[in-house]
Design a protein around this motif. Structure first.
Motif, PDB file in Angstrom:
ATOM      1  N   LEU A   1       4.121  12.438   2.695  1.00 21.64           N
ATOM      2  CA  LEU A   1       3.807  11.205   3.421  1.00 21.64           C
ATOM      3  C   LEU A   1       4.434  11.153   4.814  1.00 21.64           C
ATOM      4  O   LEU A   1       4.322  10.139   5.498  1.00 21.64           O
ATOM      5  CB  LEU A   1       4.266   9.989   2.602  1.00 21.64           C
ATOM      6  N   PHE A   2       5.126  12.231   5.207  1.00 19.99           N
ATOM      7  CA  PHE A   2       5.780  12.307   6.512  1.00 19.99           C
ATOM      8  C   PHE A   2       6.790  11.160   6.682  1.00 19.99           C
ATOM      9  O   PHE A   2       6.808  10.448   7.693  1.00 19.99           O
ATOM     10  CB  PHE A   2       4.744  12.280   7.644  1.00 19.99           C
ATOM     11  N   LEU A   3       7.624  10.997   5.653  1.00 19.48           N
ATOM     12  CA  LEU A   3       8.662   9.969   5.653  1.00 19.48           C
ATOM     13  C   LEU A   3      10.018  10.631   5.465  1.00 19.48           C
ATOM     14  O   LEU A   3      10.102  11.781   5.029  1.00 19.48           O
ATOM     15  CB  LEU A   3       8.433   8.970   4.513  1.00 19.48           C
ATOM     16  N   GLY A   4      11.078   9.904   5.767  1.00 24.10           N
ATOM     17  CA  GLY A   4      12.415  10.376   5.455  1.00 24.10           C
ATOM     18  C   GLY A   4      12.703  10.169   3.976  1.00 24.10           C
ATOM     19  O   GLY A   4      12.151   9.269   3.345  1.00 24.10           O
ATOM     20  N   GLU A   5      13.586  11.011   3.417  1.00 25.28           N
ATOM     21  CA  GLU A   5      13.925  10.864   2.001  1.00 25.28           C
ATOM     22  C   GLU A   5      14.560   9.512   1.707  1.00 25.28           C
ATOM     23  O   GLU A   5      14.347   8.930   0.640  1.00 25.28           O
ATOM     24  CB  GLU A   5      14.853  12.001   1.562  1.00 25.28           C
ATOM     25  N   ALA A   6      15.347   9.001   2.648  1.00 22.12           N
ATOM     26  CA  ALA A   6      15.974   7.693   2.445  1.00 22.12           C
ATOM     27  C   ALA A   6      14.920   6.602   2.337  1.00 22.12           C
ATOM     28  O   ALA A   6      15.049   5.668   1.514  1.00 22.12           O
ATOM     29  CB  ALA A   6      16.937   7.385   3.585  1.00 22.12           C
ATOM     30  N   THR A   7      13.857   6.714   3.130  1.00 17.20           N
ATOM     31  CA  THR A   7      12.767   5.744   3.061  1.00 17.20           C
ATOM     32  C   THR A   7      12.056   5.820   1.720  1.00 17.20           C
ATOM     33  O   THR A   7      11.733   4.794   1.102  1.00 17.20           O
ATOM     34  CB  THR A   7      11.758   5.976   4.202  1.00 17.20           C
ATOM     35  N   VAL A   8      11.814   7.042   1.250  1.00 23.92           N
ATOM     36  CA  VAL A   8      11.168   7.216  -0.055  1.00 23.92           C
ATOM     37  C   VAL A   8      12.041   6.634  -1.166  1.00 23.92           C
ATOM     38  O   VAL A   8      11.551   5.948  -2.070  1.00 23.92           O
ATOM     39  CB  VAL A   8      10.882   8.709  -0.327  1.00 23.92           C
ATOM     40  N   LYS A   9      13.335   6.877  -1.079  1.00 23.17           N
ATOM     41  CA  LYS A   9      14.246   6.334  -2.084  1.00 23.17           C
ATOM     42  C   LYS A   9      14.179   4.810  -2.115  1.00 23.17           C
ATOM     43  O   LYS A   9      14.205   4.197  -3.187  1.00 23.17           O
ATOM     44  CB  LYS A   9      15.676   6.794  -1.798  1.00 23.17           C
ATOM     45  N   THR A  10      14.057   4.197  -0.945  1.00 22.71           N
ATOM     46  CA  THR A  10      13.931   2.736  -0.874  1.00 22.71           C
ATOM     47  C   THR A  10      12.633   2.277  -1.537  1.00 22.71           C
ATOM     48  O   THR A  10      12.616   1.301  -2.297  1.00 22.71           O
ATOM     49  CB  THR A  10      13.961   2.261   0.588  1.00 22.71           C
ATOM     50  N   HIS A  11      11.546   2.988  -1.252  1.00 24.81           N
ATOM     51  CA  HIS A  11      10.267   2.635  -1.877  1.00 24.81           C
ATOM     52  C   HIS A  11      10.345   2.765  -3.400  1.00 24.81           C
ATOM     53  O   HIS A  11       9.843   1.907  -4.132  1.00 24.81           O
ATOM     54  CB  HIS A  11       9.149   3.527  -1.335  1.00 24.81           C
ATOM     55  N   VAL A  12      10.973   3.835  -3.868  1.00 25.48           N
ATOM     56  CA  VAL A  12      11.098   4.031  -5.312  1.00 25.48           C
ATOM     57  C   VAL A  12      11.914   2.895  -5.928  1.00 25.48           C
ATOM     58  O   VAL A  12      11.550   2.350  -6.987  1.00 25.48           O
ATOM     59  CB  VAL A  12      11.741   5.401  -5.633  1.00 25.48           C
ATOM     60  N   SER A  13      13.000   2.514  -5.286  1.00 24.39           N
ATOM     61  CA  SER A  13      13.820   1.408  -5.789  1.00 24.39           C
ATOM     62  C   SER A  13      13.012   0.114  -5.865  1.00 24.39           C
ATOM     63  O   SER A  13      13.109  -0.641  -6.837  1.00 24.39           O
ATOM     64  CB  SER A  13      15.047   1.200  -4.889  1.00 24.39           C
ATOM     65  N   ASN A  14      12.182  -0.136  -4.847  1.00 20.55           N
ATOM     66  CA  ASN A  14      11.334  -1.328  -4.849  1.00 20.55           C
ATOM     67  C   ASN A  14      10.312  -1.284  -5.977  1.00 20.55           C
ATOM     68  O   ASN A  14      10.043  -2.301  -6.631  1.00 20.55           O
ATOM     69  CB  ASN A  14      10.614  -1.469  -3.502  1.00 20.55           C
ATOM     70  N   ILE A  15       9.758  -0.101  -6.208  1.00 18.95           N
ATOM     71  CA  ILE A  15       8.774   0.059  -7.288  1.00 18.95           C
ATOM     72  C   ILE A  15       9.419  -0.221  -8.637  1.00 18.95           C
ATOM     73  O   ILE A  15       8.849  -0.920  -9.486  1.00 18.95           O
ATOM     74  CB  ILE A  15       8.171   1.482  -7.248  1.00 18.95           C
ATOM     75  N   LEU A  16      10.619   0.321  -8.851  1.00 16.81           N
ATOM     76  CA  LEU A  16      11.308   0.095 -10.122  1.00 16.81           C
ATOM     77  C   LEU A  16      11.560  -1.395 -10.331  1.00 16.81           C
ATOM     78  O   LEU A  16      11.360  -1.921 -11.434  1.00 16.81           O
ATOM     79  CB  LEU A  16      12.632   0.858 -10.146  1.00 16.81           C
ATOM     80  N   ALA A  17      11.984  -2.073  -9.284  1.00 15.53           N
ATOM     81  CA  ALA A  17      12.272  -3.505  -9.404  1.00 15.53           C
ATOM     82  C   ALA A  17      10.999  -4.299  -9.683  1.00 15.53           C
ATOM     83  O   ALA A  17      10.976  -5.168 -10.562  1.00 15.53           O
ATOM     84  CB  ALA A  17      12.949  -4.008  -8.132  1.00 15.53           C
TER      85      ALA A  17
ATOM     86  N   PRO B   1       0.813  -1.218   0.000  1.00 20.55           N
ATOM     87  CA  PRO B   1       0.000   0.000   0.000  1.00 20.55           C
ATOM     88  C   PRO B   1       0.849   1.272   0.000  1.00 20.55           C
ATOM     89  O   PRO B   1       0.526   2.250  -0.686  1.00 20.55           O
ATOM     90  CB  PRO B   1      -0.833  -0.135   1.285  1.00 20.55           C
ATOM     91  N   ARG B   2       1.952   1.266   0.753  1.00 20.58           N
ATOM     92  CA  ARG B   2       2.815   2.441   0.781  1.00 20.58           C
ATOM     93  C   ARG B   2       3.484   2.663  -0.569  1.00 20.58           C
ATOM     94  O   ARG B   2       3.615   3.798  -1.037  1.00 20.58           O
ATOM     95  CB  ARG B   2       3.874   2.294   1.879  1.00 20.58           C
ATOM     96  N   GLU B   3       3.926   1.575  -1.226  1.00 20.93           N
ATOM     97  CA  GLU B   3       4.548   1.701  -2.549  1.00 20.93           C
ATOM     98  C   GLU B   3       3.552   2.239  -3.565  1.00 20.93           C
ATOM     99  O   GLU B   3       3.920   3.036  -4.430  1.00 20.93           O
ATOM    100  CB  GLU B   3       5.112   0.346  -2.985  1.00 20.93           C
ATOM    101  N   LEU B   4       2.287   1.830  -3.461  1.00 22.58           N
ATOM    102  CA  LEU B   4       1.267   2.369  -4.358  1.00 22.58           C
ATOM    103  C   LEU B   4       1.068   3.863  -4.113  1.00 22.58           C
ATOM    104  O   LEU B   4       0.903   4.637  -5.070  1.00 22.58           O
ATOM    105  CB  LEU B   4      -0.057   1.625  -4.160  1.00 22.58           C
ATOM    106  N   GLU B   5       1.116   4.280  -2.845  1.00 28.54           N
ATOM    107  CA  GLU B   5       1.024   5.713  -2.534  1.00 28.54           C
ATOM    108  C   GLU B   5       2.180   6.478  -3.173  1.00 28.54           C
ATOM    109  O   GLU B   5       1.983   7.552  -3.765  1.00 28.54           O
ATOM    110  CB  GLU B   5       1.047   5.931  -1.021  1.00 28.54           C
ATOM    111  N   VAL B   6       3.386   5.942  -3.015  1.00 27.17           N
ATOM    112  CA  VAL B   6       4.570   6.600  -3.578  1.00 27.17           C
ATOM    113  C   VAL B   6       4.466   6.655  -5.097  1.00 27.17           C
ATOM    114  O   VAL B   6       4.777   7.681  -5.723  1.00 27.17           O
ATOM    115  CB  VAL B   6       5.851   5.864  -3.136  1.00 27.17           C
ATOM    116  N   LEU B   7       4.008   5.575  -5.715  1.00 26.72           N
ATOM    117  CA  LEU B   7       3.877   5.548  -7.173  1.00 26.72           C
ATOM    118  C   LEU B   7       2.876   6.589  -7.650  1.00 26.72           C
ATOM    119  O   LEU B   7       3.099   7.262  -8.667  1.00 26.72           O
ATOM    120  CB  LEU B   7       3.459   4.153  -7.626  1.00 26.72           C
ATOM    121  N   GLU B   8       1.773   6.750  -6.938  1.00 29.61           N
ATOM    122  CA  GLU B   8       0.788   7.766  -7.314  1.00 29.61           C
ATOM    123  C   GLU B   8       1.395   9.169  -7.254  1.00 29.61           C
ATOM    124  O   GLU B   8       1.138  10.006  -8.124  1.00 29.61           O
ATOM    125  CB  GLU B   8      -0.436   7.679  -6.405  1.00 29.61           C
TER     126      GLU B   8
END
Length: 231
Positions: free
Chosen positions: A192-208, A170-177
């Motif tokens: 989303l009240f997250l750290g940039e490092a956390t967002v970067k991790t989510h983006v990397s997961n989405i790309l994969a 669900p969080r990755e879908l939020e980031v993708l949107e």
């Protein structure tokens, strides 16, 4: 010690080059290795001073930025970020078709310029939010004038989307949107009240998970496969 990202500045206005040099030179991990006033001079500088990233103006004498980008990318000399004062569709799509890895307007914040250099050097694509939305519109509409290079670069079929979407959290879908809205990592983190490092991790997961080469492909994937509310 990490090797600094080597940057070449290409613009026919010396004051513009100086401004970019001032912004980048204060960063410990970025080194401006040269400057050039036109595309042909840029190729000559690259022959003497190899660079990782070229910041390229479009409208220049002798050899314009689009043609220079095509030669630089084809020769594997460096990655290119197009920088222009003009928000023109032809500059955007011609630059991307020529192989540019990024596109920014010159009125972007200095922090956006630094982020773009780092992202492109790290192998990612980075577009200004305005440019991202234009690429999405062009590709999702499959307009007759769309660059075949850009169309070919877009991912995935609905069948693949149905298989991949359940694996996105669900969080990755939020980031993708939010990626699809053209937001940067910093803006997503704030939203989303997250750290940039956390967002970067989510983006990397989405790309994969979506088998996307970069965030632009992931955004196109979201629109083409109904994973964005306005897709």
């Amino acid at each position: 010690m990490t090797t600094a990202i080597r940057v070449l500045l290409v613009d026919d206005h010396a004051l513009v080059r100086s401004g970019f040099a001032m912004v980048l030179s204060v960063e410990d991990d970025i080194e401006v290795v040269g400057q050039a006033a036109d595309g042909r001079a840029a190729l000559a500088v690259l022959a003497e001073h190899p660079a990782d990233v070229v910041l390229m103006d479009v409208q220049m004498p002798v050899l314009d930025g689009i043609a220079a980008t095509r030669e630089i990318v084809a020769a594997g000399l460096a990655k290119v970020i197009i920088l222009t004062t003009f928000d023109r569709d032809d500059y955007l799509f011609d630059g991307l078709a020529a192989g540019a890895s990024g596109f920014l307007l010159k009125n972007a914040d200095p922090s956006d310029l630094v982020e773009a250099v780092r992202a492109v050097a790290d192998g990612h694509a980075l577009l200004a939010p305005e440019a991202t939305l234009k690429v999405i519109a062009r590709l999702t509409q499959a307009s007759p004038g769309a660059s075949q290079d850009l169309v070919a670069a877009s991912p995935a079929t609905p069948a693949i989307a149905r298989a991949v979407a359940p694996r996105l959290t669900p969080r990755e879908l939020e980031v993708l949107e939010l990626l699809a809205d053209g937001l940067s990592n910093a803006e997503i983190a704030a939203r989303l009240f997250l750290g940039e490092a956390t967002v970067k991790t989510h983006v990397s997961n989405i790309l994969a998970k979506t088998a996307s080469r970069d965030r632009v492909q992931a955004v196109i994937y979201a629109y083409r496969n109904g994973l964005h509310p306005r897709g």
